[in-house]
Design a protein around this motif. Structure first.
Motif, PDB file in Angstrom:
ATOM      1  N   HIS A 116      45.708  32.088  39.097  1.00  0.00           N
ATOM      2  CA  HIS A 116      45.718  33.498  39.512  1.00  0.00           C
ATOM      3  C   HIS A 116      46.104  34.409  38.348  1.00  0.00           C
ATOM      4  O   HIS A 116      45.456  35.430  38.102  1.00  0.00           O
ATOM      5  CB  HIS A 116      46.705  33.685  40.664  1.00  0.00           C
ATOM      6  CG  HIS A 116      46.897  35.108  41.073  1.00  0.00           C
ATOM      7  ND1 HIS A 116      45.964  35.807  41.800  1.00  0.00           N
ATOM      8  CD2 HIS A 116      47.920  35.975  40.839  1.00  0.00           C
ATOM      9  CE1 HIS A 116      46.390  37.037  42.012  1.00  0.00           C
ATOM     10  NE2 HIS A 116      47.577  37.163  41.434  1.00  0.00           N
ATOM     11  N   ALA A 117      47.130  34.017  37.613  1.00  0.00           N
ATOM     12  CA  ALA A 117      47.581  34.835  36.483  1.00  0.00           C
ATOM     13  C   ALA A 117      46.509  34.941  35.409  1.00  0.00           C
ATOM     14  O   ALA A 117      46.419  35.946  34.705  1.00  0.00           O
ATOM     15  CB  ALA A 117      48.867  34.247  35.891  1.00  0.00           C
ATOM     16  N   SER A 118      45.682  33.917  35.277  1.00  0.00           N
ATOM     17  CA  SER A 118      44.641  33.910  34.251  1.00  0.00           C
ATOM     18  C   SER A 118      43.334  34.519  34.730  1.00  0.00           C
ATOM     19  O   SER A 118      42.348  34.541  33.998  1.00  0.00           O
ATOM     20  CB  SER A 118      44.373  32.466  33.801  1.00  0.00           C
ATOM     21  OG  SER A 118      43.825  31.724  34.869  1.00  0.00           O
ATOM     22  N   GLU A 119      43.313  34.971  35.991  1.00  0.00           N
ATOM     23  CA  GLU A 119      42.115  35.571  36.593  1.00  0.00           C
ATOM     24  C   GLU A 119      40.953  34.592  36.681  1.00  0.00           C
ATOM     25  O   GLU A 119      39.803  34.981  36.821  1.00  0.00           O
ATOM     26  CB  GLU A 119      41.695  36.847  35.847  1.00  0.00           C
ATOM     27  CG  GLU A 119      42.755  37.938  35.912  1.00  0.00           C
ATOM     28  CD  GLU A 119      42.332  39.203  35.187  1.00  0.00           C
ATOM     29  OE1 GLU A 119      41.204  39.243  34.660  1.00  0.00           O
ATOM     30  OE2 GLU A 119      43.140  40.146  35.139  1.00  0.00           O
ATOM     31  N   LYS A 120      41.274  33.305  36.626  1.00  0.00           N
ATOM     32  CA  LYS A 120      40.269  32.291  36.921  1.00  0.00           C
ATOM     33  C   LYS A 120      40.076  32.182  38.423  1.00  0.00           C
ATOM     34  O   LYS A 120      39.028  31.751  38.903  1.00  0.00           O
ATOM     35  CB  LYS A 120      40.694  30.921  36.372  1.00  0.00           C
ATOM     36  CG  LYS A 120      41.038  30.902  34.901  1.00  0.00           C
ATOM     37  CD  LYS A 120      39.857  31.290  34.043  1.00  0.00           C
ATOM     38  CE  LYS A 120      40.217  31.216  32.561  1.00  0.00           C
ATOM     39  NZ  LYS A 120      39.133  31.750  31.710  1.00  0.00           N
ATOM     40  N   LEU A 121      41.105  32.567  39.152  1.00  0.00           N
ATOM     41  CA  LEU A 121      41.087  32.543  40.605  1.00  0.00           C
ATOM     42  C   LEU A 121      41.904  33.731  41.091  1.00  0.00           C
ATOM     43  O   LEU A 121      43.057  33.891  40.690  1.00  0.00           O
ATOM     44  CB  LEU A 121      41.693  31.230  41.121  1.00  0.00           C
ATOM     45  CG  LEU A 121      42.025  31.161  42.605  1.00  0.00           C
ATOM     46  CD1 LEU A 121      40.747  31.173  43.433  1.00  0.00           C
ATOM     47  CD2 LEU A 121      42.837  29.911  42.909  1.00  0.00           C
ATOM     48  N   GLU A 122      41.331  34.553  41.941  1.00  0.00           N
ATOM     49  CA  GLU A 122      42.047  35.717  42.447  1.00  0.00           C
ATOM     50  C   GLU A 122      42.570  35.417  43.842  1.00  0.00           C
ATOM     51  O   GLU A 122      41.814  35.337  44.814  1.00  0.00           O
ATOM     52  CB  GLU A 122      41.134  36.946  42.492  1.00  0.00           C
ATOM     53  CG  GLU A 122      41.883  38.218  42.898  1.00  0.00           C
ATOM     54  CD  GLU A 122      41.020  39.452  42.804  1.00  0.00           C
ATOM     55  OE1 GLU A 122      41.468  40.513  43.286  1.00  0.00           O
ATOM     56  OE2 GLU A 122      39.914  39.352  42.269  1.00  0.00           O
ATOM     57  N   LEU A 123      43.884  35.227  43.938  1.00  0.00           N
ATOM     58  CA  LEU A 123      44.506  34.996  45.233  1.00  0.00           C
ATOM     59  C   LEU A 123      44.799  36.339  45.894  1.00  0.00           C
ATOM     60  O   LEU A 123      45.324  37.252  45.250  1.00  0.00           O
ATOM     61  CB  LEU A 123      45.815  34.223  45.065  1.00  0.00           C
ATOM     62  CG  LEU A 123      45.707  32.784  44.565  1.00  0.00           C
ATOM     63  CD1 LEU A 123      47.097  32.225  44.298  1.00  0.00           C
ATOM     64  CD2 LEU A 123      44.973  31.915  45.576  1.00  0.00           C
ATOM     65  N   PRO A 124      44.465  36.505  47.167  1.00  0.00           N
ATOM     66  CA  PRO A 124      44.777  37.758  47.867  1.00  0.00           C
ATOM     67  C   PRO A 124      46.270  38.035  47.838  1.00  0.00           C
ATOM     68  O   PRO A 124      47.089  37.127  47.949  1.00  0.00           O
ATOM     69  CB  PRO A 124      44.290  37.499  49.297  1.00  0.00           C
ATOM     70  CG  PRO A 124      43.309  36.383  49.179  1.00  0.00           C
ATOM     71  CD  PRO A 124      43.778  35.542  48.040  1.00  0.00           C
ATOM     72  N   SER A 125      46.627  39.303  47.663  1.00  0.00           N
ATOM     73  CA  SER A 125      48.037  39.674  47.562  1.00  0.00           C
ATOM     74  C   SER A 125      48.241  41.046  48.170  1.00  0.00           C
ATOM     75  O   SER A 125      47.453  41.958  47.957  1.00  0.00           O
ATOM     76  CB  SER A 125      48.481  39.675  46.092  1.00  0.00           C
ATOM     77  OG  SER A 125      49.756  40.241  45.959  1.00  0.00           O
TER      78      SER A 125
END
Length: 700
Positions: free
Chosen positions: A345-354
């Motif tokens: 998520h931090a690397s924007e490889k995967l965007e976790l909903p927040s």
């Protein structure tokens, strides 16, 4: 011959072949042939230790007629020496070997490695992924008659003198066992079902353990939003005895979105008492502030209950006296998966909903070493064989030869029925060249789907827009430009379903440039500075294309065929496929798989059979039916009937030449699914249409 001494030790000898060859040499029928054969020219008897599924040679007597030597040695592979080199113990290990003893490598022809050159030899093997075997011990000439007492004395003397070296080896074996056992205890856990990240609940599904063919196991995990209606991502946890390219030690690796977000040595937790498992995280982005990336990632870990200190984070503690994780394997495994998700998520490889947490910055894959290509067929074949896909050695070798036989031209077409793995094979091969697993992201492999409206070379090379006053680039052009900058690196391009458009229309400039080694003109505008006016196709571009043959595609012209190697992938091996299916699915669907396999065999003789993709998707739907509450499930044969009508019969079409096939299919359906099946109704209708119109198809 093998003699078991206890649960770990056994003696193995290689005398049967030697005896057989000796007797054959006295038989006039075989004598001449055996004179030039290497078979039977070696004899050995060895003492081995077996731990789990691995065996280790402790001592061997070898009579080597090929080299004229008697060898009294311990044989071991490259991995322990790599480990000793990594932890700065290799000089101590070398000092434990008697000065008069030799270090040899090779099976047929023995090569002596000089002691003062051995450490450099080990270092030189690491990067090109050479993994030789070594024999450490004493050599005597094999000549004349052997004195039994002398030989026994030499055996005892060599065993004793190799004792100090064997102590290092025994220590390495035991350390490897303990570290791998710790990893396997994590692998055995399947109780993890949920987690919470960034204030949102997720369901976790852990698959059964999959055996990698050489160096460990892996386990897939699936992350679903909320109660499991929508899958967010899929990842893998690898439990490795060693990593073929990066580490000789027992390693746990967590992979998400094709990136390795965690890669750490399990030996860190071994020692005295309770040891905490602290892992150092590094970021090496090219365009972002890596210090800021690190701060954001560590802050997120801390917010989710993971202890951090600087650039390190702790996933758990290991009790070395009792050999267990203090927090429990489920908690430690959850920390690994949560940490990997946070890094992704931090690397924007995967965007976790927040709901209230801002997105962080971007990182690169954890393995910071630069990717290096290796066209060794043995290495490529091993990597592809270790994957979970089913391809024969003949197919892999043929693709390898087709791509590498010519120095300056690499163009291969793969044809065949849909779903036989043409696209997967291309990705597997390109990743194997760089030592990557199938799921890993490879910056040197690009898949480009072909569109039906491609009518000229601008589809590949772009064009200058006089209206926008700029050059409109394409993905294909970007790869060529990168290949020109990195000529030492092979760049693979896959044109997927390339005959959806007329290949000679959009590919002719490329083919001519490769054949003639002349440049392709791109534009004449002086204001365009980022795109050259002319483009040379470098020899490090490897072009692959997949083609299907149906009413939506175009025939391949002779001009194209003359410049390509054409491979056909239509055969499928469902036995090998079934051996790699999830065990949970196999238990439920054994009968259905057998019926689908026989249906495939029925259609095979008419060239209307189906591939791996169709089989896989049918089985997954049938398995999903079993997972419904019992009151909502479709009866198994009815479910099978539906998938056959939805995935197999839809491709049937033709004239009177399919009449026999329809009759055969009708009989099969009546016998296996009954007279009321939906699929039988479709087949009967097509038979009637064929008789009335002279042609039939599934679609009305």
């Amino acid at each position: 011959m093998e003699i078991t001494l206890n649960s770990e030790l056994y003696i193995r000898s290689y005398d049967t072949t030697l005896t057989t060859t000796y007797h054959d040499s006295r038989n006039p029928t075989y004598a001449e042939k055996k004179k030039v054969s290497d078979i039977g020219r070696k004899y050995y008897v060895g003492l081995y230790r077996k731990i789990n599924d691995k065996e280790f040679n402790l001592f061997t007597l070898e009579l080597n007629g090929l080299n004229g030597l008697i060898l009294l040695h311990t044989e071991l592979n490259f991995i322990p020496f790599w480990g000793w080199y990594k932890n700065d113990r290799i000089q101590d290990v070398m000092d434990s070997i008697p000065a008069e003893y030799s270090i040899l490598t090779g099976w047929k022809e023995k090569e002596v490695i000089e002691r003062e050159q051995f450490i450099q030899y080990i270092k030189d093997c690491i990067k090109p992924r050479k993994r030789p075997w070594f024999q450490i011990g004493k050599t005597l000439p094999l000549a004349g008659e052997l004195d039994e007492e002398m030989l026994i004395k030499e055996l005892i003397d060599s065993w004793e003198k190799l004792g100090p070296f064997r102590s290092y080896y025994d220590e390495e074996i035991e350390t490897s066992r303990r570290a791998l056992d710790a990893l396997m205890s994590l692998a055995s856990s399947r109780n993890l079902t949920e987690t919470e990240l960034l204030g949102r609940n997720y369901s976790i599904e852990l698959s059964t353990i999959e055996n990698l063919k050489t160096n460990g196991k892996r386990q897939a995990f699936y992350i679903y939003d909320g109660d499991g209606d929508q899958m967010v991502t899929k990842g893998f946890v690898y439990y490795l005895d060693y990593h073929e390219k990066f580490s000789p030690f027992q390693t746990i690796m967590v992979q998400l979105e094709g990136h390795n977000h965690i890669f750490t040595n399990a030996r860190e937790i071994l020692g005295d008492g309770v040891k905490e498992w602290w892992i150092t995280k590094t970021f090496s982005t090219h365009s972002l502030n890596n210090n800021e990336v690190m701060r954001n990632a560590m802050s997120l870990l801390k917010d989710h209950g993971v202890r951090v200190r600087g650039t390190e984070y702790c996933v758990g503690s290991f009790n070395n006296e009792m050999d267990f994780f203090v927090e429990g394997v489920d908690t430690v495994k959850k920390n690994f998966i949560d940490s990997a998700l946070i890094f992704a998520h931090a690397s924007e490889k995967l965007e976790l909903p927040s709901n209230d947490v801002t997105d962080e910055l971007k990182d690169e894959p954890q393995l910071s070493e630069e990717l290096e290509p290796n066209f060794s067929f043995e290495e490529i074949y091993q990597t592809i064989s270790n994957s979970l896909f089913t391809f024969s050695k003949d197919i892999i070798r043929d693709l390898h030869l087709n791509l590498t036989a010519l120095d300056d031209k690499h163009f291969v077409l793969l044809s065949g029925i849909s779903g036989t793995g043409k696209t997967q094979l291309c990705r597997l091969y390109a990743n194997a060249v760089y030592g990557l697993e199938y799921e890993s992201e490879n910056p040197y492999f690009t898949t480009i789907p072909v569109r039906p409206d491609w009518t000229d070379a601008s589809a590949l090379f772009g064009y200058y827009s006089s209206f926008e006053k700029r050059y409109v680039k394409t993905e294909f052009l970007n790869v060529i430009l990168n290949a020109l900058k990195e000529r030492e690196k092979p760049h693979f391009i896959l044109l997927d379903e390339m005959n959806l458009a007329r290949v000679e229309y959009y590919l002719s400039d490329y083919l001519s440039a490769v054949e003639s080694r002349k440049e392709i003109p791109l534009h004449q505008d002086e204001n365009v500075i980022d795109i050259p006016k002319k483009l040379m196709i470098p020899p490090n571009v490897y072009l692959l294309g997949t083609i299907n043959v149906d009413e939506t595609t175009h025939a391949i012209s002779d001009k194209v065929l003359d410049r390509a190697f054409v491979m056909t992938l239509s055969d499928v091996d469902f036995d090998s496929y079934w051996s790699q299916v999830d065990p949970d699915l196999k238990v439920k669907l054994e009968e259905e798989f057998f019926l689908l396999k026989t249906l495939h065999g029925t259609l095979l003789s008419y060239n209307l059979h189906f591939g791996y993709r169709t089989m896989d998707e049918m089985l997954k739907k049938l398995y999903a039916n079993y997972q419904l509450p019992e009151e909502h499930q479709i009866e198994p044969l009815q479910a099978l009937d539906r998938v056959i009508s939805e995935k197999v019969l839809t491709k049937i079409r033709g004239d009177e030449r399919i009449s026999e096939m329809l009759r055969t299919l009708e009989l099969w359906l009546r016998e296996n699914l009954g007279n009321e099946s939906i699929s039988l109704g479709h087949v009967n209708r097509m038979e009637e249409e064929l008789e009335y119109y002279g042609a039939a198809q599934f679609w009305r």
